[in-house]
Design a protein around this motif. Structure first.
Motif, PDB file in Angstrom:
ATOM      1  N   THR A   1       1.457 -39.232 -23.411  1.00 48.00           N
ATOM      2  CA  THR A   1       0.763 -38.012 -23.836  1.00 48.00           C
ATOM      3  C   THR A   1       1.684 -37.208 -24.745  1.00 48.00           C
ATOM      4  O   THR A   1       2.898 -37.177 -24.531  1.00 48.00           O
ATOM      5  CB  THR A   1       0.352 -37.126 -22.640  1.00 48.00           C
ATOM      6  OG1 THR A   1       1.521 -36.748 -21.912  1.00 48.00           O
ATOM      7  CG2 THR A   1      -0.633 -37.839 -21.732  1.00 48.00           C
ATOM      8  N   ALA A   2       1.123 -36.587 -25.740  1.00 43.79           N
ATOM      9  CA  ALA A   2       1.911 -35.736 -26.644  1.00 43.79           C
ATOM     10  C   ALA A   2       2.102 -34.383 -25.969  1.00 43.79           C
ATOM     11  O   ALA A   2       1.130 -33.751 -25.559  1.00 43.79           O
ATOM     12  CB  ALA A   2       1.189 -35.572 -27.972  1.00 43.79           C
ATOM     13  N   ARG A   3       3.362 -33.962 -25.830  1.00 41.52           N
ATOM     14  CA  ARG A   3       3.668 -32.657 -25.231  1.00 41.52           C
ATOM     15  C   ARG A   3       4.869 -32.056 -25.939  1.00 41.52           C
ATOM     16  O   ARG A   3       5.723 -32.764 -26.455  1.00 41.52           O
ATOM     17  CB  ARG A   3       4.033 -32.784 -23.741  1.00 41.52           C
ATOM     18  CG  ARG A   3       2.940 -33.181 -22.795  1.00 41.52           C
ATOM     19  CD  ARG A   3       1.859 -32.130 -22.582  1.00 41.52           C
ATOM     20  NE  ARG A   3       2.268 -30.886 -22.002  1.00 41.52           N
ATOM     21  CZ  ARG A   3       2.366 -30.638 -20.699  1.00 41.52           C
ATOM     22  NH1 ARG A   3       2.104 -31.588 -19.830  1.00 41.52           N
ATOM     23  NH2 ARG A   3       2.711 -29.451 -20.271  1.00 41.52           N
ATOM     24  N   THR A   4       4.942 -30.762 -25.922  1.00 40.47           N
ATOM     25  CA  THR A   4       6.106 -30.049 -26.427  1.00 40.47           C
ATOM     26  C   THR A   4       6.925 -29.590 -25.231  1.00 40.47           C
ATOM     27  O   THR A   4       6.385 -28.984 -24.301  1.00 40.47           O
ATOM     28  CB  THR A   4       5.695 -28.843 -27.284  1.00 40.47           C
ATOM     29  OG1 THR A   4       4.937 -29.316 -28.401  1.00 40.47           O
ATOM     30  CG2 THR A   4       6.908 -28.074 -27.787  1.00 40.47           C
ATOM     31  N   ALA A   5       8.220 -29.892 -25.257  1.00 45.74           N
ATOM     32  CA  ALA A   5       9.119 -29.542 -24.158  1.00 45.74           C
ATOM     33  C   ALA A   5      10.119 -28.486 -24.606  1.00 45.74           C
ATOM     34  O   ALA A   5      10.495 -28.434 -25.783  1.00 45.74           O
ATOM     35  CB  ALA A   5       9.872 -30.780 -23.689  1.00 45.74           C
ATOM     36  N   PHE A   6      10.543 -27.671 -23.652  1.00 46.00           N
ATOM     37  CA  PHE A   6      11.622 -26.714 -23.874  1.00 46.00           C
ATOM     38  C   PHE A   6      12.889 -27.341 -23.302  1.00 46.00           C
ATOM     39  O   PHE A   6      12.940 -27.692 -22.120  1.00 46.00           O
ATOM     40  CB  PHE A   6      11.321 -25.382 -23.205  1.00 46.00           C
ATOM     41  CG  PHE A   6      10.059 -24.750 -23.720  1.00 46.00           C
ATOM     42  CD1 PHE A   6       9.971 -24.299 -25.021  1.00 46.00           C
ATOM     43  CD2 PHE A   6       8.945 -24.629 -22.896  1.00 46.00           C
ATOM     44  CE1 PHE A   6       8.805 -23.725 -25.502  1.00 46.00           C
ATOM     45  CE2 PHE A   6       7.780 -24.062 -23.367  1.00 46.00           C
ATOM     46  CZ  PHE A   6       7.706 -23.603 -24.675  1.00 46.00           C
ATOM     47  N   VAL A   7      13.900 -27.522 -24.162  1.00 46.25           N
ATOM     48  CA  VAL A   7      15.109 -28.249 -23.792  1.00 46.25           C
ATOM     49  C   VAL A   7      16.335 -27.367 -23.999  1.00 46.25           C
ATOM     50  O   VAL A   7      16.495 -26.757 -25.061  1.00 46.25           O
ATOM     51  CB  VAL A   7      15.234 -29.548 -24.624  1.00 46.25           C
ATOM     52  CG1 VAL A   7      16.517 -30.298 -24.293  1.00 46.25           C
ATOM     53  CG2 VAL A   7      14.016 -30.441 -24.413  1.00 46.25           C
TER      54      VAL A   7
END
Length: 180
Positions: free
Chosen positions: A93-99
């Protein structure tokens, strides 16, 4: 009192200079082509690509020899699937993560076996276990069998968490303070 085993991967707690962690993160893209799930507390590495909107791709690290870029601390909510309240990133799944990518951040991680005060200053590897789809938290733990002076291991032990629920006389399930 025995220490309680609470596995959650890596959790940022402060900076090396003693100041509190300020919550600073960078956004990274997990592309739909990536077939590995990712969880809060997971180590990530560069993915070698970018999303359509230009965010650098990250993938979940799976080996101690990976070039780790940081630690996932959250994801942009998936408004198309509000039945996923834990907020982990499902595989493919396409997701944006905070890293967290700041090298001065100190993290807390649970040891998978007995640790000793003399382990402070050593490097240690990670046991890469899948996270929990229920809690959304990582399954990573510090692999105490790998502890050594070699710099090729991803984590540097800089201390042991000092808190009322950390029984120092029971060295199993210690929460270690580490840097990447």
């Amino acid at each position: 009192m025995a220490n309680v085993s609470r596995i959650y991967g890596l959790r940022p707690v402060k900076h090396l200079n003693g100041s509190a962690w300020n919550g600073a993160t960078e956004a990274f893209a997990f592309l739909a082509a990536d077939g590995t799930a990712a969880y809060v507390g997971d180590l990530v590495k560069w993915g070698g690509s970018a999303s359509a909107d230009g965010l650098a791709q990250a993938t979940r690290s799976s080996a101690n020899t990976d070039a780790h870029v940081g630690v996932v601390v959250g994801f942009v909510p998936d408004y198309s699937n509000l039945n996923n309240p834990s907020g982990y990133r499902a595989a493919s799944t396409a997701r944006t993560a905070f890293v967290v990518i700041d090298p001065s951040v100190v993290y807390e991680i649970q040891a998978d076996a007995a640790a000793a005060i003399t382990d402070v200053g050593l490097n240690v590897g990670v046991t890469y276990t899948a996270g929990s789809a229920t809690t959304g938290l990582s399954g990573l733990v510090a692999n105490m069998a790998s502890k050594a002076t070699t710099a090729t291991l991803p984590l540097k032990i800089i201390g042991v968490r000092q808190s009322p629920d950390q029984d120092m006389s029971d060295s199993f399930s210690w929460k270690l303070l580490v840097t990447l």
